[in-house]
Design a protein around this motif. Structure first.
Motif, PDB file in Angstrom:
ATOM      1  N   VAL A 157      10.692  -3.078 -12.182  1.00 22.10           N
ATOM      2  CA  VAL A 157       9.343  -2.700 -11.758  1.00 22.10           C
ATOM      3  C   VAL A 157       8.533  -3.957 -11.462  1.00 22.10           C
ATOM      4  N   LEU A 158       7.897  -4.005 -10.306  1.00 17.89           N
ATOM      5  CA  LEU A 158       7.034  -5.127  -9.942  1.00 17.89           C
ATOM      6  C   LEU A 158       5.586  -4.664  -9.911  1.00 17.89           C
ATOM      7  N   ILE A 159       4.719  -5.396 -10.609  1.00 21.87           N
ATOM      8  CA  ILE A 159       3.289  -5.104 -10.620  1.00 21.87           C
ATOM      9  C   ILE A 159       2.581  -6.340 -10.081  1.00 21.87           C
ATOM     10  N   LEU A 160       2.027  -6.210  -8.891  1.00 23.53           N
ATOM     11  CA  LEU A 160       1.481  -7.362  -8.173  1.00 23.53           C
ATOM     12  C   LEU A 160      -0.008  -7.158  -7.927  1.00 23.53           C
ATOM     13  N   ASP A 161      -0.811  -8.025  -8.500  1.00 23.56           N
ATOM     14  CA  ASP A 161      -2.266  -7.932  -8.361  1.00 23.56           C
ATOM     15  C   ASP A 161      -2.726  -8.961  -7.333  1.00 23.56           C
ATOM     16  N   GLU A 162      -3.094  -8.497  -6.149  1.00 18.55           N
ATOM     17  CA  GLU A 162      -3.503  -9.358  -5.025  1.00 18.55           C
ATOM     18  C   GLU A 162      -2.422 -10.397  -4.696  1.00 18.55           C
ATOM     19  N   PRO A 163      -1.195  -9.970  -4.366  1.00 13.21           N
ATOM     20  CA  PRO A 163      -0.092 -10.924  -4.167  1.00 13.21           C
ATOM     21  C   PRO A 163      -0.202 -11.789  -2.928  1.00 13.21           C
ATOM     22  N   THR A 164      -1.024 -11.395  -1.939  1.00 13.97           N
ATOM     23  CA  THR A 164      -1.102 -12.166  -0.698  1.00 13.97           C
ATOM     24  C   THR A 164      -2.326 -13.074  -0.637  1.00 13.97           C
ATOM     25  N   THR A 165      -2.992 -13.264  -1.777  1.00 14.34           N
ATOM     26  CA  THR A 165      -4.168 -14.134  -1.822  1.00 14.34           C
ATOM     27  C   THR A 165      -3.806 -15.556  -1.388  1.00 14.34           C
ATOM     28  N   GLY A 166      -4.580 -16.099  -0.452  1.00 16.81           N
ATOM     29  CA  GLY A 166      -4.405 -17.492  -0.050  1.00 16.81           C
ATOM     30  C   GLY A 166      -3.312 -17.739   0.962  1.00 16.81           C
ATOM     31  N   LEU A 167      -2.660 -16.705   1.465  1.00 18.02           N
ATOM     32  CA  LEU A 167      -1.582 -16.892   2.424  1.00 18.02           C
ATOM     33  C   LEU A 167      -2.114 -16.870   3.853  1.00 18.02           C
ATOM     34  N   ASP A 168      -1.536 -17.733   4.703  1.00 20.01           N
ATOM     35  CA  ASP A 168      -1.942 -17.723   6.111  1.00 20.01           C
ATOM     36  C   ASP A 168      -1.214 -16.569   6.823  1.00 20.01           C
ATOM     37  N   PRO A 169      -1.582 -16.257   8.079  1.00 19.24           N
ATOM     38  CA  PRO A 169      -0.986 -15.093   8.760  1.00 19.24           C
ATOM     39  C   PRO A 169       0.539 -15.102   8.807  1.00 19.24           C
ATOM     40  N   ASN A 170       1.148 -16.275   9.022  1.00 18.98           N
ATOM     41  CA  ASN A 170       2.610 -16.349   9.058  1.00 18.98           C
ATOM     42  C   ASN A 170       3.209 -16.069   7.681  1.00 18.98           C
ATOM     43  N   GLN A 171       2.579 -16.615   6.653  1.00 20.22           N
ATOM     44  CA  GLN A 171       3.053 -16.385   5.293  1.00 20.22           C
ATOM     45  C   GLN A 171       2.886 -14.914   4.901  1.00 20.22           C
ATOM     46  N   LEU A 172       1.805 -14.298   5.377  1.00 21.50           N
ATOM     47  CA  LEU A 172       1.579 -12.877   5.102  1.00 21.50           C
ATOM     48  C   LEU A 172       2.744 -12.033   5.594  1.00 21.50           C
ATOM     49  N   VAL A 173       3.195 -12.322   6.797  1.00 25.73           N
ATOM     50  CA  VAL A 173       4.307 -11.562   7.375  1.00 25.73           C
ATOM     51  C   VAL A 173       5.569 -11.750   6.527  1.00 25.73           C
ATOM     52  N   GLU A 174       5.824 -12.979   6.098  1.00 25.54           N
ATOM     53  CA  GLU A 174       7.019 -13.271   5.306  1.00 25.54           C
ATOM     54  C   GLU A 174       6.984 -12.579   3.947  1.00 25.54           C
ATOM     55  N   ILE A 175       5.846 -12.647   3.267  1.00 25.90           N
ATOM     56  CA  ILE A 175       5.727 -12.019   1.947  1.00 25.90           C
ATOM     57  C   ILE A 175       5.742 -10.495   2.087  1.00 25.90           C
ATOM     58  N   ARG A 176       5.162  -9.997   3.168  1.00 27.09           N
ATOM     59  CA  ARG A 176       5.198  -8.557   3.435  1.00 27.09           C
ATOM     60  C   ARG A 176       6.645  -8.083   3.549  1.00 27.09           C
ATOM     61  N   GLU A 177       7.460  -8.833   4.296  1.00 26.78           N
ATOM     62  CA  GLU A 177       8.867  -8.465   4.447  1.00 26.78           C
ATOM     63  C   GLU A 177       9.610  -8.558   3.115  1.00 26.78           C
ATOM     64  N   LEU A 178       9.248  -9.555   2.308  1.00 26.20           N
ATOM     65  CA  LEU A 178       9.864  -9.702   0.983  1.00 26.20           C
ATOM     66  C   LEU A 178       9.558  -8.487   0.102  1.00 26.20           C
ATOM     67  N   ILE A 179       8.292  -8.072   0.095  1.00 25.08           N
ATOM     68  CA  ILE A 179       7.897  -6.911  -0.718  1.00 25.08           C
ATOM     69  C   ILE A 179       8.629  -5.659  -0.248  1.00 25.08           C
ATOM     70  N   LYS A 180       8.750  -5.481   1.066  1.00 23.52           N
ATOM     71  CA  LYS A 180       9.466  -4.325   1.600  1.00 23.52           C
ATOM     72  C   LYS A 180      10.930  -4.354   1.195  1.00 23.52           C
ATOM     73  N   GLU A 181      11.524  -5.531   1.215  1.00 22.39           N
ATOM     74  CA  GLU A 181      12.932  -5.671   0.824  1.00 22.39           C
ATOM     75  C   GLU A 181      13.110  -5.378  -0.660  1.00 22.39           C
ATOM     76  N   LEU A 182      12.212  -5.912  -1.479  1.00 22.21           N
ATOM     77  CA  LEU A 182      12.284  -5.673  -2.924  1.00 22.21           C
ATOM     78  C   LEU A 182      12.074  -4.196  -3.246  1.00 22.21           C
ATOM     79  N   GLY A 183      11.236  -3.546  -2.452  1.00 21.74           N
ATOM     80  CA  GLY A 183      10.927  -2.140  -2.687  1.00 21.74           C
ATOM     81  C   GLY A 183      12.088  -1.196  -2.444  1.00 21.74           C
ATOM     82  N   LYS A 184      13.157  -1.673  -1.813  1.00 23.55           N
ATOM     83  CA  LYS A 184      14.323  -0.823  -1.577  1.00 23.55           C
ATOM     84  C   LYS A 184      15.062  -0.505  -2.870  1.00 23.55           C
ATOM     85  N   GLU A 185      14.990  -1.422  -3.839  1.00 19.10           N
ATOM     86  CA  GLU A 185      15.746  -1.218  -5.082  1.00 19.10           C
ATOM     87  C   GLU A 185      14.883  -1.281  -6.340  1.00 19.10           C
ATOM     88  N   LYS A 186      13.590  -1.546  -6.161  1.00 21.40           N
ATOM     89  CA  LYS A 186      12.675  -1.618  -7.299  1.00 21.40           C
ATOM     90  C   LYS A 186      11.482  -0.697  -7.059  1.00 21.40           C
TER      91      LYS A 186
END
Length: 304
Positions: A157-186
């Motif tokens: 289980v992942l509990i993320l409080d404001e996980p994209t704080t301080g990220l630039d637009p490119n980093q946002l896309v990368e972390i967004r994809e990471l969260i989606k990938e993690l969400g497949k099994e968690k």
């Protein structure tokens, strides 16, 4: 159930931060946990992690009673708090090694400690910065260090409080994809004020206000409704009773003197009806804007 919350309330002296909140989530869910400032989001997340105790109610993580067995529950939780506490005088790998020793990950997963650390560094896009001290990193990269530490022990289980704080637009896309990938099994529960992130990542939304759940629906259900919102400015002020005469009106708000924010429930485009209404009542339309019924609009409607 990966997460099960039953009638949880939290009272601080005379202030009720949470009022009998209940929800549950299965493995593979990515849930946007939304609400205005002071709604009780962070309080609920701290209760889920066993950091604070509720005044009443029950909480289960992976069928473990968090109130009775907080340490056992924390072994299956990855938690990234809003302000991401880090030991900034440590090197990135040094910090992750420290975190790995706390969770004893070499005995908890198949990979060695070093292999798992390198895997997490690569997952969050830290490879180019991993040789540096944390205080030498930008805020965005420091956030990635926090994310790497959060997934280090392979939690269920992942509990993320404001996980994209301080990220630039490119980093946002990368972390967004990471969260989606993690969400497949968690199971992922994350809080954010960026509605576009929720729409891009989540399959379900929970909105709370003043400690109470207002909405708990799949994102697809929220998008499939037939509501349309039209902002119209007339050439002079009119009374509410005139707006009520429009067909299919479900709600309306007088934003400014002559400007109305009107929500209709209809598959038909309501703009011609507004033109007819204006002509019949001797009004001129100075501006007319239509908006899609998106999550940001819904959030505004239920929390204002």
């Amino acid at each position: 159930m990966s997460i099960k919350v039953i009638a949880v309330s939290k009272i601080y002296k005379i202030q009720k931060a949470l009022n009998e909140v209940s929800f549950s989530a299965d493995k593979g869910s990515i849930i946007g946990f939304l609400g205005p400032n002071g709604a009780g989001k962070s309080t609920m997340m701290k209760i889920l992690t066993g950091f604070i105790k509720p005044s009443s109610g029950e909480v289960f993580i992976d069928d473990i009673d968090v109130l009775k067995k907080p340490l056992e529950a924390q072994k299956v939780i990855g938690y990234l708090p809003e302000h991401n506490p880090l030991y900034t005088d440590m090197y990135v790998r040094e910090y992750l090694q420290f975190q790995a020793s706390i969770f004893k990950i070499s005995s908890a997963i198949d990979l060695t400690e070093k292999e798992q650390i390198e895997t997490c560094i690569e997952k969050v896009g830290l490879t180019s910065e991993a040789h540096k001290k944390i205080n030498q990193l930008s805020k965005g990269y420091q956030q990635r260090v926090g994310l790497a530490a959060t997934i280090l022990h392979n939690p269920k289980v992942l509990i993320l409080d404001e996980p994209t704080t301080g990220l630039d637009p490119n980093q946002l896309v990368e972390i967004r994809e990471l969260i989606k990938e993690l969400g497949k099994e968690k199971t992922v529960l994350f809080s954010t004020h960026i509605m576009q992130e929720v729409e891009a990542v989540c399959d379900r939304v929970i909105i709370i206000k003043k400690g109470e759940v207002l909405i708990d629906k799949k994102l697809s259900e929220l998008k499939d409704d037939n509501k349309q919102i039209i902002e119209v400015t007339f050439d002079y002020k009119i009374e509410e009773q005139f707006i009520k005469r429009l067909p299919n009106v479900v709600s309306f708000k007088n934003n400014y003197d002559n400007t109305w924010y009107i929500t209709f429930e209809s598959d038909e485009d309501m703009r011609p009806k507004i033109f007819d209404f204006a002509q019949e009542n001797g009004l001129k339309i100075l501006s007319l804007n239509t908006q899609n019924k998106n999550l940001e609009t819904l959030f505004r409607e239920v929390t204002v």
